[in-house]
Structure formats: structure tokens, C-alpha cells
Design a protein around this motif. Structure first.
Motif, PDB file in Angstrom:
ATOM      1  N   THR A 130      49.118 -29.129 -23.486  1.00 25.02           N
ATOM      2  CA  THR A 130      47.733 -28.797 -23.600  1.00 25.02           C
ATOM      3  C   THR A 130      47.211 -27.676 -23.589  1.00 25.02           C
ATOM      4  O   THR A 130      46.636 -26.832 -24.250  1.00 25.02           O
ATOM      5  CB  THR A 130      46.932 -29.765 -22.709  1.00 25.02           C
ATOM      6  N   VAL A 131      47.820 -26.880 -22.507  1.00 24.21           N
ATOM      7  CA  VAL A 131      47.551 -25.373 -22.391  1.00 24.21           C
ATOM      8  C   VAL A 131      48.188 -24.499 -23.533  1.00 24.21           C
ATOM      9  O   VAL A 131      47.517 -23.591 -24.036  1.00 24.21           O
ATOM     10  CB  VAL A 131      48.139 -24.789 -20.949  1.00 24.21           C
ATOM     11  N   LYS A 189      48.609 -17.045 -29.834  1.00 21.71           N
ATOM     12  CA  LYS A 189      49.907 -16.675 -29.193  1.00 21.71           C
ATOM     13  C   LYS A 189      50.369 -17.747 -28.172  1.00 21.71           C
ATOM     14  O   LYS A 189      49.546 -18.377 -27.874  1.00 21.71           O
ATOM     15  CB  LYS A 189      49.998 -15.315 -28.629  1.00 21.71           C
ATOM     16  N   ASP A 190      51.558 -17.930 -28.205  1.00 20.59           N
ATOM     17  CA  ASP A 190      52.076 -18.962 -27.324  1.00 20.59           C
ATOM     18  C   ASP A 190      52.932 -18.187 -26.374  1.00 20.59           C
ATOM     19  O   ASP A 190      54.087 -17.999 -26.211  1.00 20.59           O
ATOM     20  CB  ASP A 190      53.251 -19.739 -28.215  1.00 20.59           C
ATOM     21  N   ASP A 191      52.238 -18.099 -25.095  1.00 20.86           N
ATOM     22  CA  ASP A 191      52.683 -17.224 -23.911  1.00 20.86           C
ATOM     23  C   ASP A 191      52.761 -17.903 -22.727  1.00 20.86           C
ATOM     24  O   ASP A 191      53.245 -17.505 -21.737  1.00 20.86           O
ATOM     25  CB  ASP A 191      51.764 -15.900 -23.844  1.00 20.86           C
ATOM     26  N   VAL A 192      52.872 -19.325 -22.729  1.00 22.96           N
ATOM     27  CA  VAL A 192      52.889 -20.092 -21.488  1.00 22.96           C
ATOM     28  C   VAL A 192      54.159 -20.835 -21.594  1.00 22.96           C
ATOM     29  O   VAL A 192      54.383 -21.548 -22.216  1.00 22.96           O
ATOM     30  CB  VAL A 192      51.834 -20.919 -21.342  1.00 22.96           C
ATOM     31  N   ALA A 200      58.504  -9.960 -17.285  1.00 21.22           N
ATOM     32  CA  ALA A 200      58.233 -10.627 -18.749  1.00 21.22           C
ATOM     33  C   ALA A 200      56.466 -10.551 -18.664  1.00 21.22           C
ATOM     34  O   ALA A 200      56.184 -10.291 -19.917  1.00 21.22           O
ATOM     35  CB  ALA A 200      58.767 -11.950 -18.834  1.00 21.22           C
ATOM     36  N   GLY A 201      55.931 -10.693 -17.413  1.00 21.27           N
ATOM     37  CA  GLY A 201      54.441 -10.789 -17.685  1.00 21.27           C
ATOM     38  C   GLY A 201      53.990  -9.420 -17.742  1.00 21.27           C
ATOM     39  O   GLY A 201      53.207  -9.184 -18.566  1.00 21.27           O
ATOM     40  N   GLY A 244      53.527 -10.076 -21.600  1.00 21.58           N
ATOM     41  CA  GLY A 244      52.200 -10.954 -21.348  1.00 21.58           C
ATOM     42  C   GLY A 244      52.444 -12.293 -21.199  1.00 21.58           C
ATOM     43  O   GLY A 244      51.489 -12.963 -21.420  1.00 21.58           O
ATOM     44  N   HIS A 245      53.883 -12.644 -21.080  1.00 19.27           N
ATOM     45  CA  HIS A 245      54.017 -14.023 -20.717  1.00 19.27           C
ATOM     46  C   HIS A 245      53.669 -14.482 -19.521  1.00 19.27           C
ATOM     47  O   HIS A 245      53.591 -13.914 -18.332  1.00 19.27           O
ATOM     48  CB  HIS A 245      55.625 -14.262 -20.912  1.00 19.27           C
ATOM     49  N   ARG A 246      53.130 -15.910 -19.271  1.00 20.21           N
ATOM     50  CA  ARG A 246      52.850 -16.562 -18.315  1.00 20.21           C
ATOM     51  C   ARG A 246      53.800 -17.768 -17.994  1.00 20.21           C
ATOM     52  O   ARG A 246      54.285 -18.284 -19.114  1.00 20.21           O
ATOM     53  CB  ARG A 246      51.499 -16.843 -18.231  1.00 20.21           C
TER      54      ARG A 246
END
Length: 204
Positions: A13-14, A24-27, A50-51, A55-57
Motif C-alpha cells: 500500500t505504501v 517513484k518506488d523508494d520503499v 542508501a537513504g 533517497g531509499h526508505r
């Protein structure tokens, strides 16, 4: 829905909302086994980098987390959850599922109470790990009506064609032969029903 299924659904969902809103798909969902807890500090360091760089989570997920009587690795996890000197990375959250409320076996708690010089301090030291998790979600037994509502929801969502009376009777019989009612039992029945009807279940 089971505990691990809820985590995966939350991640999906997030991801979907983030991609729609920010394009963007960063989670990222990263699963770690209990036996690999010792490697978690190194993993968190890489995720923090990486964050900063991309910008990845991350959601770090440990399924069926628990510790045995003589296992001391829970102390390492406590230190990681506290963050240590460096602090916890802002782009990482830690999710865990467990069948034990305090992640420790009951007999371990009772043994501490009966043998420790200061029983209350000994027990508090053991249960303090679960206190590191800010949010607890309990999965309790469901009533027959709730169980049948789950079944009906799945049937409607997946377009399964079955008479209401037959569905009701089959679902109750299924739960009785499985020894209980839960989201997992409901889903297992739906999988069986879909197989008998020759219907492929939807991915979501």
C-alpha cells in the motif's frame, strides 16, 4: 489475514501511494531471519547510506521473532532498536511478528521470578525488548460471524460463484476441522474453494 501478510500488505500500500504521489518506488521491504540478527547493525549502516545517496526508505521485517531460554542475542537487538551512539537511521523502520507477547517463552519468565536475587529486575530486563517496539498489534480469536464475513469478503472480491447456504456450511466445517477461526483459516478455505471451482485467485 495473518501477521506477515499484514506487513506485506502495508508495504504494498505504501509503495502504491508513494509511486502515485511522487512517481517513484523508494520503499524497500527487507526480510531478516532471527538467526541473522547479529548482522543487523551492518545492514542498517548500508541502508542509511542508501537513504543519503538515493533517497531509499526501508522496512526491515523479521517474521516469527522469538528467543529461547539460553539465547542472549536479544540483547543485540535491544541495542540496535535503541540506536546506539550513531542513532537509528531515519529512513528505516523495524517490523516483527511473534507468537509470544514479550518475545520470550513463558517458562523463562517464571524461572527468572523463582531464581533471581531481584525477580522484578530480572523479568523487566527480559521483557524490555518488546518495550522497544512503539506499536503493538494483537491478533485475537475471531467470532463465527467475523470469520464468515472474511469468507464472504474474499468470495466477493475474487468473484467465486457458490450458494450462500453451501458457503456457510462449508466454511464452518472447514474451521471446525482446522481447530479454530482466523484470517489464515479463512484464506485457506478460499484457496481450496477456488481450486474446486477452477478459478484463479487475483494477485491482490
Amino acid at each position: 489475514m495473518g501477521k506477515s501478510s499484514l506487513v506485506k500488505a502495508a508495504h504494498a500500500t505504501v509503495r502504491r501511494k508513494t509511486k502515485k504521489k511522487l512517481d517513484k518506488d523508494d520503499v524497500k521491504l527487507v526480510e531478516i531471519h532471527r538467526e541473522d540478527i547479529a548482522t543487523l547493525p551492518r545492514c542498517l549502516h548500508l541502508m542509511a547510506d542508501a537513504g543519503i545517496k538515493h533517497g531509499h526508505r526501508f522496512i526491515v521485517f523479521c517474521d516469527d521473532l522469538s528467543f529461547d531460554k539460553d539465547d542472549t542475542s536479544y540483547k543485540s537487538l535491544k541495542a540496535v532498536l535503541d540506536g546506539g551512539i550513531e542513532g537509528r537511521p531515519e529512513n528505516v523502520v523495524f517490523y516483527a511478528t511473534s507468537n509470544r507477547r514479550h518475545l520470550m517463552p513463558r517458562d523463562m519468565m517464571e524461572n527468572e521470578r523463582s531464581t533471581a536475587i531481584n525477580p522484578s529486575e530480572a523479568v523487566e530486563e527480559k521483557v524490555s525488548l518488546s518495550d522497544r517496539f512503539g506499536l503493538w498489534l494483537g491478533f485475537h480469536n475471531v467470532s463465527q460471524d467475523q470469520y464468515l464475513d472474511m469468507i464472504k469478503g474474499y468470495v466477493k472480491h475474487h468473484g467465486l460463484k457458490i450458494d450462500d447456504d453451501a458457503l456457510h456450511a462449508e466454511a464452518i466445517e472447514w474451521s471446525m476441522t482446522r481447530g479454530g477461526r482466523s484470517g489464515r483459516v479463512a484464506w485457506q478455505y478460499i484457496q481450496d474453494l477456488a481450486g474446486r471451482l477452477g478459478v484463479k485467485l487475483k494477485a491482490e
